[in-house]
Design a protein around this motif. Structure first.
Motif, PDB file in Angstrom:
ATOM      1  N   LYS A   1       0.838  -1.176   0.000  1.00 37.93           N
ATOM      2  CA  LYS A   1       0.000   0.000   0.000  1.00 37.93           C
ATOM      3  C   LYS A   1       0.885   1.242   0.000  1.00 37.93           C
ATOM      4  CE  LYS A   1      -3.875  -2.126   2.448  1.00 37.93           C
ATOM      5  NZ  LYS A   1      -4.772  -2.041   3.633  1.00 37.93           N
ATOM      6  N   PRO A   2       0.679   2.107  -0.998  1.00 42.28           N
ATOM      7  CA  PRO A   2       1.509   3.332  -0.991  1.00 42.28           C
ATOM      8  C   PRO A   2       1.134   4.231   0.182  1.00 42.28           C
ATOM      9  CG  PRO A   2      -0.180   3.467  -2.676  1.00 42.28           C
ATOM     10  CD  PRO A   2      -0.259   2.077  -2.110  1.00 42.28           C
ATOM     11  N   SER A   3       2.067   5.120   0.473  1.00 44.46           N
ATOM     12  CA  SER A   3       1.848   6.025   1.612  1.00 44.46           C
ATOM     13  C   SER A   3       0.730   7.016   1.339  1.00 44.46           C
ATOM     14  CB  SER A   3       3.143   6.780   1.947  1.00 44.46           C
ATOM     15  OG  SER A   3       3.560   7.510   0.788  1.00 44.46           O
TER      16      SER A   3
END
Length: 295
Positions: A230-232
């Motif tokens: 999951k990207p930030s």
């Protein structure tokens, strides 16, 4: 011993050299020598050419025609046969044999006139004396057969009527069961089996295997499931606030919304409705039955 040169003893080992048959003959080379030297010298056999068959004598082998019976006298075969018979008859010492009495001819059927020995008793047509014929005894007499089929009619068989014996329920199955139990009682031990009995190459059951099965394999340990990445800063979703667009808010358009009215169909000559040209029209056709009746 020759006057000059070596002696015969020194040359060939003999006291004196023998004389040769071909003394004084010319030498003939064997190279390119003809097979038949006489055939290439002097005149050869020259035929007179072919002759065609014709009425002339030139078409035959002989210079003149030769007869087969040339100078032979005429002979009469009948006269020659007579002379031969006369010459043979002169060889007989006496006259021909004639019997004292002439031949006797039979005078009818069944007559023995003219035969040598007469009649014979064996060929006589008379009957021989026979003993009196005694007929054999009479056959076995029985009463005539009684009418009826035998089922439901009494006293129609040879003996008395058979007594009725009732049949039990499932007698055949009970008797077969008793015979099977008696058979098992008489059997000693189990069935005979031979270990060396030949077996077929392919078994009837393809899944049968006489070898022990291998041990079960342990299942591989399950790997832990890694959580997804999951990207930030996740992507912004488009909505009424326009947060997922590049611009904060789209530019305002000053063009007013105008409803275009549909134009009515023009009926003038300039804009007329297109009508296609009419196609070929049908016509009545006479049936085949009518044509055949008319014909």
């Amino acid at each position: 011993m020759p006057a000059e040169g070596k002696s015969d003893m020194e040359r060939i080992g003999l006291f004196s050299e023998m004389g040769y048959v071909t003394i004084g003959d010319k030498y003939v080379s064997r190279y390119m020598r003809p097979f038949n030297e006489a055939a290439s010298k002097n005149r050869q056999m020259l035929p007179g050419g072919t002759k065609t068959l014709s009425a002339l004598q030139a078409g035959y082998f002989e210079p003149q025609f030769v007869r087969i019976f040339d100078g032979e006298a005429y002979s009469n075969p009948v006269q020659l046969r007579r002379r031969y018979r006369l010459a043979e008859s002169k060889k007989n010492l006496g006259k021909a044999f004639l019997p004292s009495n002439g031949d006797k001819l039979p005078c009818g059927l069944g007559s023995y006139y003219g035969t040598i020995g007469g009649s014979y008793v064996y060929f006589s047509p008379q009957l021989k004396a026979k003993e009196r014929y005694i007929p054999p005894g009479k056959n076995f007499y029985t009463n005539p057969g009684k009418k009826g089929t035998g089922y439901g009619y009494a006293n129609l068989t040879i003996g008395e009527q058979y007594p009725h014996e009732p049949d039990g329920y499932e007698v055949d199955r009970i008797n077969a069961k008793k015979a099977q139990e008696e058979h098992k009682r008489l059997v000693k031990g189990g069935p005979f089996k031979l270990n060396l009995y030949p077996q077929e190459y392919f078994d009837m059951n393809p899944y049968f295997n006489d070898k022990p099965l291998p041990p079960l394999k342990k299942p591989a340990p399950e790997k832990p499931v890694v959580p997804p990445f999951k990207p930030s800063s996740p992507a912004k979703k488009s909505g009424g606030m326009k947060g997922g667009t590049f611009d904060p808010y789209p530019s305002h358009s000053a063009d007013p919304y105008v409803i275009k009215k549909s134009k009515a169909v023009a009926t003038n000559k300039e804009r007329q409705i297109f009508h296609p040209p009419p196609g070929p029209k049908s016509r009545p056709v006479r049936s085949m039955i009518t044509l055949n009746v008319t014909r």
